[in-house]
Design a protein around this motif. Structure first.
Motif, PDB file in Angstrom:
ATOM      1  N   ILE A 147       0.837  -1.205   0.000  1.00 59.72           N
ATOM      2  CA  ILE A 147       0.000   0.000   0.000  1.00 59.72           C
ATOM      3  C   ILE A 147       0.868   1.249   0.000  1.00 59.72           C
ATOM      4  CG2 ILE A 147      -1.586   1.351   1.447  1.00 59.72           C
ATOM      5  CD1 ILE A 147      -2.916  -1.331   2.194  1.00 59.72           C
ATOM      6  N   THR A 148       1.923   1.232   0.797  1.00 61.42           N
ATOM      7  CA  THR A 148       2.835   2.371   0.837  1.00 61.42           C
ATOM      8  C   THR A 148       3.481   2.589  -0.523  1.00 61.42           C
ATOM      9  OG1 THR A 148       3.285   1.920   3.167  1.00 61.42           O
ATOM     10  CG2 THR A 148       4.841   3.338   2.020  1.00 61.42           C
ATOM     11  N   GLU A 149       3.948   1.504  -1.135  1.00 63.56           N
ATOM     12  CA  GLU A 149       4.573   1.610  -2.456  1.00 63.56           C
ATOM     13  C   GLU A 149       3.574   2.120  -3.498  1.00 63.56           C
ATOM     14  OE1 GLU A 149       7.778   1.269  -3.314  1.00 63.56           O
ATOM     15  OE2 GLU A 149       8.193   0.980  -1.189  1.00 63.56           O
ATOM     16  N   LEU A 150       2.353   1.631  -3.437  1.00 65.82           N
ATOM     17  CA  LEU A 150       1.332   2.084  -4.385  1.00 65.82           C
ATOM     18  C   LEU A 150       0.999   3.562  -4.171  1.00 65.82           C
ATOM     19  CD1 LEU A 150      -1.064  -0.982  -4.514  1.00 65.82           C
ATOM     20  CD2 LEU A 150       0.413  -0.151  -6.339  1.00 65.82           C
ATOM     21  N   ASN A 151       0.963   3.994  -2.920  1.00 64.02           N
ATOM     22  CA  ASN A 151       0.726   5.419  -2.647  1.00 64.02           C
ATOM     23  C   ASN A 151       1.863   6.270  -3.201  1.00 64.02           C
ATOM     24  OD1 ASN A 151      -1.757   5.151  -1.409  1.00 64.02           O
ATOM     25  ND2 ASN A 151      -0.894   4.933   0.634  1.00 64.02           N
ATOM     26  N   ASN A 152       3.100   5.795  -3.033  1.00 59.26           N
ATOM     27  CA  ASN A 152       4.244   6.517  -3.595  1.00 59.26           C
ATOM     28  C   ASN A 152       4.149   6.564  -5.119  1.00 59.26           C
ATOM     29  OD1 ASN A 152       5.290   6.921  -1.045  1.00 59.26           O
ATOM     30  ND2 ASN A 152       6.671   5.181  -1.141  1.00 59.26           N
ATOM     31  N   LYS A 153       3.737   5.459  -5.704  1.00 61.59           N
ATOM     32  CA  LYS A 153       3.588   5.418  -7.160  1.00 61.59           C
ATOM     33  C   LYS A 153       2.500   6.378  -7.621  1.00 61.59           C
ATOM     34  CE  LYS A 153       3.059   2.099 -10.920  1.00 61.59           C
ATOM     35  NZ  LYS A 153       2.825   0.688 -11.270  1.00 61.59           N
ATOM     36  N   ILE A 154       1.407   6.454  -6.870  1.00 63.44           N
ATOM     37  CA  ILE A 154       0.327   7.377  -7.213  1.00 63.44           C
ATOM     38  C   ILE A 154       0.818   8.814  -7.153  1.00 63.44           C
ATOM     39  CG2 ILE A 154      -1.860   8.328  -6.351  1.00 63.44           C
ATOM     40  CD1 ILE A 154      -2.631   5.429  -5.626  1.00 63.44           C
ATOM     41  N   VAL A 155       1.581   9.142  -6.122  1.00 64.29           N
ATOM     42  CA  VAL A 155       2.118  10.501  -5.990  1.00 64.29           C
ATOM     43  C   VAL A 155       3.029  10.814  -7.175  1.00 64.29           C
ATOM     44  CG1 VAL A 155       3.679  11.939  -4.612  1.00 64.29           C
ATOM     45  CG2 VAL A 155       1.897  10.609  -3.482  1.00 64.29           C
ATOM     46  N   LEU A 156       3.894   9.871  -7.527  1.00 67.06           N
ATOM     47  CA  LEU A 156       4.806  10.076  -8.651  1.00 67.06           C
ATOM     48  C   LEU A 156       4.031  10.241  -9.950  1.00 67.06           C
ATOM     49  CD1 LEU A 156       7.744  10.125  -9.683  1.00 67.06           C
ATOM     50  CD2 LEU A 156       7.541   7.655  -9.988  1.00 67.06           C
ATOM     51  N   LEU A 157       3.026   9.407 -10.165  1.00 69.72           N
ATOM     52  CA  LEU A 157       2.228   9.502 -11.384  1.00 69.72           C
ATOM     53  C   LEU A 157       1.448  10.812 -11.441  1.00 69.72           C
ATOM     54  CD1 LEU A 157       0.953   5.833 -11.804  1.00 69.72           C
ATOM     55  CD2 LEU A 157       2.669   7.017 -13.178  1.00 69.72           C
ATOM     56  N   ASN A 158       0.992  11.291 -10.290  1.00 73.66           N
ATOM     57  CA  ASN A 158       0.315  12.591 -10.263  1.00 73.66           C
ATOM     58  C   ASN A 158       1.268  13.709 -10.658  1.00 73.66           C
ATOM     59  OD1 ASN A 158      -2.240  11.707  -9.592  1.00 73.66           O
ATOM     60  ND2 ASN A 158      -1.904  11.887  -7.390  1.00 73.66           N
ATOM     61  N   LYS A 159       2.516  13.628 -10.177  1.00 74.21           N
ATOM     62  CA  LYS A 159       3.516  14.635 -10.562  1.00 74.21           C
ATOM     63  C   LYS A 159       3.792  14.574 -12.057  1.00 74.21           C
ATOM     64  CE  LYS A 159       5.901  14.905  -6.116  1.00 74.21           C
ATOM     65  NZ  LYS A 159       7.151  14.623  -5.389  1.00 74.21           N
ATOM     66  N   VAL A 160       3.945  13.352 -12.576  1.00 72.98           N
ATOM     67  CA  VAL A 160       4.194  13.190 -14.012  1.00 72.98           C
ATOM     68  C   VAL A 160       3.008  13.723 -14.811  1.00 72.98           C
ATOM     69  CG1 VAL A 160       4.453  11.466 -15.839  1.00 72.98           C
ATOM     70  CG2 VAL A 160       5.789  11.251 -13.756  1.00 72.98           C
ATOM     71  N   ASN A 161       1.802  13.413 -14.349  1.00 77.35           N
ATOM     72  CA  ASN A 161       0.608  13.893 -15.031  1.00 77.35           C
ATOM     73  C   ASN A 161       0.546  15.419 -15.016  1.00 77.35           C
ATOM     74  OD1 ASN A 161      -1.862  13.739 -16.362  1.00 77.35           O
ATOM     75  ND2 ASN A 161      -2.998  13.672 -14.452  1.00 77.35           N
ATOM     76  N   GLN A 162       0.875  16.012 -13.884  1.00 71.22           N
ATOM     77  CA  GLN A 162       0.877  17.474 -13.783  1.00 71.22           C
ATOM     78  C   GLN A 162       1.898  18.072 -14.742  1.00 71.22           C
ATOM     79  OE1 GLN A 162      -1.238  19.344 -12.199  1.00 71.22           O
ATOM     80  NE2 GLN A 162      -0.250  21.224 -12.809  1.00 71.22           N
ATOM     81  N   THR A 163       3.054  17.431 -14.851  1.00 72.17           N
ATOM     82  CA  THR A 163       4.082  17.902 -15.783  1.00 72.17           C
ATOM     83  C   THR A 163       3.562  17.851 -17.212  1.00 72.17           C
ATOM     84  OG1 THR A 163       5.805  17.068 -14.290  1.00 72.17           O
ATOM     85  CG2 THR A 163       6.452  17.530 -16.558  1.00 72.17           C
ATOM     86  N   TRP A 164       2.893  16.754 -17.562  1.00 71.87           N
ATOM     87  CA  TRP A 164       2.342  16.634 -18.923  1.00 71.87           C
ATOM     88  C   TRP A 164       1.262  17.679 -19.167  1.00 71.87           C
ATOM     89  CZ3 TRP A 164       4.622  14.435 -22.751  1.00 71.87           C
ATOM     90  CH2 TRP A 164       5.488  13.375 -22.539  1.00 71.87           C
ATOM     91  N   VAL A 165       0.456  17.968 -18.157  1.00 73.75           N
ATOM     92  CA  VAL A 165      -0.585  18.987 -18.309  1.00 73.75           C
ATOM     93  C   VAL A 165       0.054  20.353 -18.548  1.00 73.75           C
ATOM     94  CG1 VAL A 165      -2.375  20.239 -17.037  1.00 73.75           C
ATOM     95  CG2 VAL A 165      -2.356  17.747 -17.013  1.00 73.75           C
ATOM     96  N   GLU A 166       1.111  20.650 -17.793  1.00 73.57           N
ATOM     97  CA  GLU A 166       1.810  21.923 -17.981  1.00 73.57           C
ATOM     98  C   GLU A 166       2.439  21.996 -19.369  1.00 73.57           C
ATOM     99  OE1 GLU A 166       4.576  22.204 -14.752  1.00 73.57           O
ATOM    100  OE2 GLU A 166       3.008  22.490 -13.258  1.00 73.57           O
ATOM    101  N   LYS A 167       3.082  20.905 -19.797  1.00 74.95           N
ATOM    102  CA  LYS A 167       3.675  20.886 -21.137  1.00 74.95           C
ATOM    103  C   LYS A 167       2.602  21.048 -22.204  1.00 74.95           C
ATOM    104  CE  LYS A 167       7.855  18.200 -20.301  1.00 74.95           C
ATOM    105  NZ  LYS A 167       8.596  16.969 -20.620  1.00 74.95           N
TER     106      LYS A 167
END
Length: 137
Positions: free
Chosen positions: A60-80
């Motif tokens: 669960i901890t690893e999945l939460n970390n992955k979700i946070v990372l994917l949210n950051k990546v998604n935000q970067t793509w939205v900005e781009k």
């Protein structure tokens, strides 16, 4: 009072009749084999469940970390994407300005060509008779 006395006597009798007699060492307790076997199975299941729970918590901890990372990546793509849209709109604006300028210059070029043609015709009309008069007179 009689009821309290009966409860007290019954409790005393049940405790003394079920107590292990003569055993001072608790490592020699008398438990039926089937009960002990069930207890061991339950303890093993409990230990196994504790390990599974630890693994689940870690997952669960690893999945939460992955979700946070994917949210950051998604935000970067939205900005781009938004920056790309801005660049595209600015480029479209430039193309529109260039087209307008090209049309204006094309109109000016046509006007100048027409003016030049008229000037050449008028010049030819003036120079031809003058040349004819200069040569033959």
């Amino acid at each position: 009072m009689k009821n309290i006395f009966l409860v007290f006597v019954f409790g005393l009798i049940s405790l003394t009749s079920n107590a292990q007699k003569g055993i001072k060492d608790t490592s020699q307790m008398c438990i039926p084999y089937s009960v002990a076997q069930k207890m061991l199975l339950e303890l093993n299941d409990y230990d196994r469940l504790k390990e599974v729970t630890k693994l689940d918590k870690k997952e669960i901890t690893e999945l939460n970390n992955k979700i946070v990372l994917l949210n950051k990546v998604n935000q970067t793509w939205v900005e781009k994407d938004s920056l790309s849209r801005e660049i595209i709109s600015e480029t479209e604006e430039k193309v529109k300005i260039y087209k307008e300028e090209n049309e204006r210059l094309s109109d000016d070029n046509k006007r100048l060509k027409t003016k030049n043609t008229i000037f050449n015709i008028i010049s030819g009309a003036i120079i031809a008779p003058l040349t004819y008069m200069a040569l033959f007179k």
